[in-house]
Motif scaffolding. Structure first.
Motif, PDB file in Angstrom:
ATOM      1  N   GLU A  41       0.804  -1.222   0.000  1.00  0.00           N
ATOM      2  CA  GLU A  41       0.000   0.000   0.000  1.00  0.00           C
ATOM      3  C   GLU A  41       0.837   1.273   0.000  1.00  0.00           C
ATOM      4  O   GLU A  41       0.319   2.356  -0.264  1.00  0.00           O
ATOM      5  CB  GLU A  41      -0.967  -0.010   1.183  1.00  0.00           C
ATOM      6  N   GLN A  42       2.133   1.163   0.272  1.00  0.00           N
ATOM      7  CA  GLN A  42       3.028   2.323   0.286  1.00  0.00           C
ATOM      8  C   GLN A  42       3.781   2.511  -1.038  1.00  0.00           C
ATOM      9  O   GLN A  42       4.524   3.471  -1.192  1.00  0.00           O
ATOM     10  CB  GLN A  42       4.062   2.179   1.417  1.00  0.00           C
ATOM     11  N   LEU A  43       3.593   1.594  -1.991  1.00  0.00           N
ATOM     12  CA  LEU A  43       4.397   1.588  -3.216  1.00  0.00           C
ATOM     13  C   LEU A  43       3.707   2.292  -4.376  1.00  0.00           C
ATOM     14  O   LEU A  43       2.481   2.358  -4.434  1.00  0.00           O
ATOM     15  CB  LEU A  43       4.687   0.143  -3.627  1.00  0.00           C
ATOM     16  N   ASP A  44       4.524   2.774  -5.308  1.00  0.00           N
ATOM     17  CA  ASP A  44       4.012   3.333  -6.559  1.00  0.00           C
ATOM     18  C   ASP A  44       3.983   2.269  -7.651  1.00  0.00           C
ATOM     19  O   ASP A  44       2.995   2.142  -8.369  1.00  0.00           O
ATOM     20  CB  ASP A  44       4.883   4.512  -7.012  1.00  0.00           C
ATOM     21  N   VAL A  45       5.088   1.528  -7.776  1.00  0.00           N
ATOM     22  CA  VAL A  45       5.182   0.490  -8.801  1.00  0.00           C
ATOM     23  C   VAL A  45       5.753  -0.765  -8.170  1.00  0.00           C
ATOM     24  O   VAL A  45       6.722  -0.705  -7.409  1.00  0.00           O
ATOM     25  CB  VAL A  45       6.056   0.938  -9.995  1.00  0.00           C
ATOM     26  N   LEU A  46       5.146  -1.897  -8.502  1.00  0.00           N
ATOM     27  CA  LEU A  46       5.621  -3.200  -8.066  1.00  0.00           C
ATOM     28  C   LEU A  46       6.034  -3.981  -9.305  1.00  0.00           C
ATOM     29  O   LEU A  46       5.280  -4.056 -10.277  1.00  0.00           O
ATOM     30  CB  LEU A  46       4.504  -3.968  -7.345  1.00  0.00           C
ATOM     31  N   VAL A  47       7.235  -4.544  -9.267  1.00  0.00           N
ATOM     32  CA  VAL A  47       7.662  -5.491 -10.292  1.00  0.00           C
ATOM     33  C   VAL A  47       7.505  -6.855  -9.637  1.00  0.00           C
ATOM     34  O   VAL A  47       8.235  -7.182  -8.709  1.00  0.00           O
ATOM     35  CB  VAL A  47       9.119  -5.241 -10.741  1.00  0.00           C
ATOM     36  N   ASP A  48       6.498  -7.610 -10.095  1.00  0.00           N
ATOM     37  CA  ASP A  48       6.156  -8.839  -9.374  1.00  0.00           C
ATOM     38  C   ASP A  48       6.503 -10.092 -10.155  1.00  0.00           C
ATOM     39  O   ASP A  48       6.713 -10.065 -11.363  1.00  0.00           O
ATOM     40  CB  ASP A  48       4.683  -8.846  -8.972  1.00  0.00           C
ATOM     41  N   GLY A  49       6.542 -11.196  -9.423  1.00  0.00           N
ATOM     42  CA  GLY A  49       6.750 -12.519 -10.008  1.00  0.00           C
ATOM     43  C   GLY A  49       8.202 -12.953  -9.975  1.00  0.00           C
ATOM     44  O   GLY A  49       9.113 -12.141 -10.046  1.00  0.00           O
ATOM     45  N   PRO A  50       8.405 -14.252  -9.889  1.00  0.00           N
ATOM     46  CA  PRO A  50       9.771 -14.773  -9.875  1.00  0.00           C
ATOM     47  C   PRO A  50      10.424 -14.623 -11.244  1.00  0.00           C
ATOM     48  O   PRO A  50       9.741 -14.558 -12.268  1.00  0.00           O
ATOM     49  CB  PRO A  50       9.577 -16.251  -9.525  1.00  0.00           C
ATOM     50  N   PHE A  51      11.754 -14.576 -11.255  1.00  0.00           N
ATOM     51  CA  PHE A  51      12.473 -14.630 -12.522  1.00  0.00           C
ATOM     52  C   PHE A  51      12.368 -16.053 -13.041  1.00  0.00           C
ATOM     53  O   PHE A  51      12.644 -17.014 -12.330  1.00  0.00           O
ATOM     54  CB  PHE A  51      13.950 -14.246 -12.338  1.00  0.00           C
ATOM     55  N   VAL A  52      11.936 -16.202 -14.287  1.00  0.00           N
ATOM     56  CA  VAL A  52      11.820 -17.512 -14.921  1.00  0.00           C
ATOM     57  C   VAL A  52      12.781 -17.533 -16.104  1.00  0.00           C
ATOM     58  O   VAL A  52      12.578 -16.805 -17.090  1.00  0.00           O
ATOM     59  CB  VAL A  52      10.368 -17.789 -15.380  1.00  0.00           C
ATOM     60  N   LYS A  53      13.823 -18.341 -15.976  1.00  0.00           N
ATOM     61  CA  LYS A  53      14.887 -18.368 -16.984  1.00  0.00           C
ATOM     62  C   LYS A  53      14.340 -18.643 -18.388  1.00  0.00           C
ATOM     63  O   LYS A  53      14.774 -18.029 -19.357  1.00  0.00           O
ATOM     64  CB  LYS A  53      15.950 -19.392 -16.598  1.00  0.00           C
ATOM     65  N   ALA A  54      13.375 -19.540 -18.516  1.00  0.00           N
ATOM     66  CA  ALA A  54      12.807 -19.879 -19.831  1.00  0.00           C
ATOM     67  C   ALA A  54      12.039 -18.698 -20.433  1.00  0.00           C
ATOM     68  O   ALA A  54      11.794 -18.671 -21.640  1.00  0.00           O
ATOM     69  CB  ALA A  54      11.881 -21.090 -19.715  1.00  0.00           C
ATOM     70  N   GLU A  55      11.679 -17.719 -19.603  1.00  0.00           N
ATOM     71  CA  GLU A  55      10.936 -16.535 -20.070  1.00  0.00           C
ATOM     72  C   GLU A  55      11.833 -15.297 -20.149  1.00  0.00           C
ATOM     73  O   GLU A  55      11.338 -14.178 -20.340  1.00  0.00           O
ATOM     74  CB  GLU A  55       9.766 -16.254 -19.122  1.00  0.00           C
ATOM     75  N   ARG A  56      13.142 -15.501 -20.001  1.00  0.00           N
ATOM     76  CA  ARG A  56      14.074 -14.379 -20.018  1.00  0.00           C
ATOM     77  C   ARG A  56      13.923 -13.580 -21.307  1.00  0.00           C
ATOM     78  O   ARG A  56      13.818 -14.144 -22.399  1.00  0.00           O
ATOM     79  CB  ARG A  56      15.505 -14.888 -19.895  1.00  0.00           C
ATOM     80  N   ASP A  57      13.925 -12.255 -21.161  1.00  0.00           N
ATOM     81  CA  ASP A  57      13.784 -11.374 -22.317  1.00  0.00           C
ATOM     82  C   ASP A  57      14.550 -10.092 -22.025  1.00  0.00           C
ATOM     83  O   ASP A  57      14.096  -9.253 -21.236  1.00  0.00           O
ATOM     84  CB  ASP A  57      12.304 -11.079 -22.581  1.00  0.00           C
ATOM     85  N   GLU A  58      15.695  -9.936 -22.650  1.00  0.00           N
ATOM     86  CA  GLU A  58      16.553  -8.784 -22.405  1.00  0.00           C
ATOM     87  C   GLU A  58      16.007  -7.491 -23.004  1.00  0.00           C
ATOM     88  O   GLU A  58      16.549  -6.424 -22.750  1.00  0.00           O
ATOM     89  CB  GLU A  58      17.967  -9.057 -22.903  1.00  0.00           C
ATOM     90  N   THR A  59      14.940  -7.561 -23.779  1.00  0.00           N
ATOM     91  CA  THR A  59      14.368  -6.353 -24.373  1.00  0.00           C
ATOM     92  C   THR A  59      13.359  -5.676 -23.442  1.00  0.00           C
ATOM     93  O   THR A  59      12.935  -4.563 -23.719  1.00  0.00           O
ATOM     94  CB  THR A  59      13.660  -6.661 -25.715  1.00  0.00           C
ATOM     95  N   LEU A  60      12.980  -6.325 -22.367  1.00  0.00           N
ATOM     96  CA  LEU A  60      12.010  -5.758 -21.425  1.00  0.00           C
ATOM     97  C   LEU A  60      12.653  -4.668 -20.574  1.00  0.00           C
ATOM     98  O   LEU A  60      13.805  -4.797 -20.152  1.00  0.00           O
ATOM     99  CB  LEU A  60      11.455  -6.840 -20.504  1.00  0.00           C
TER     100      LEU A  60
END
Length: 169
Positions: free
Chosen positions: A116-135
């Motif tokens: 409730e104190q945050l502006d932006v949350l980057v959520d979820g685990p890092f998934v190597k198979a979904e890695r995307d360096e363009t994000l």
């Protein structure tokens, strides 16, 4: 008190613009391919008070703040206290990285208090198979940039849309 590994000033990788990033100790997600596995140890780093961290944050009037780790959601009380002080004493925005999903955080009262104190949350685990360096500001496609105030208001995830002109958030 927050168990802190390091505080990096004027970084540009943990959200838009210059940021002061607080990297905490402790994570149980154990993501394969994690770029910061040394942060998994809950006993790593050193304990810092809210006031000690605020001195670093307030020393740079132009940098916003990012909580990272490890995973700050394993130390929700300490980070919530810090976030409240940031809100009270500055106009800085607060981003947070977590391996938990927004939906899971909403069900845990301790973690929701930080959320409730945050502006932006980057959520979820890092998934190597979904890695995307363009994000921007995330490592894998499953991770979301979430506009927390809008999401709390609507009761469902509202994704934060990054554009170079939106660096204030």
């Amino acid at each position: 008190m927050i168990q802190v590994l390091s505080i990096i000033e004027d970084t540009m990788v943990d959200g838009p613009g210059f940021r002061t990033s607080i990297y905490c100790a402790g994570c149980r997600h154990n993501c394969k391919g994690c770029h910061n596995p040394q942060s998994w140890d809950f006993d790593g780093g050193h304990a810092m008070s809210t006031e000690d961290i605020m001195r670093v944050i307030e020393a740079d009037p132009y940098a916003n703040v990012t909580f990272s780790g490890g995973d700050p959601m394993y130390q929700p009380e300490g980070f919530a206290e810090l976030a409240r002080e940031i809100r009270k004493r500055t106009k800085k925005t607060i981003w947070c990285y977590t391996g938990f999903t927004f939906e899971a955080l909403m069900t845990n009262p301790r973690q929701r208090a930080l959320l409730e104190q945050l502006d932006v949350l980057v959520d979820g685990p890092f998934v190597k198979a979904e890695r995307d360096e363009t994000l921007c500001f995330r490592g894998s496609r499953n991770q979301r940039l979430i506009d927390v105030p809008a999401s709390l208001k609507r009761g469902k995830v509202v994704e934060y849309k990054y554009s170079p002109t939106s660096i204030a958030v």
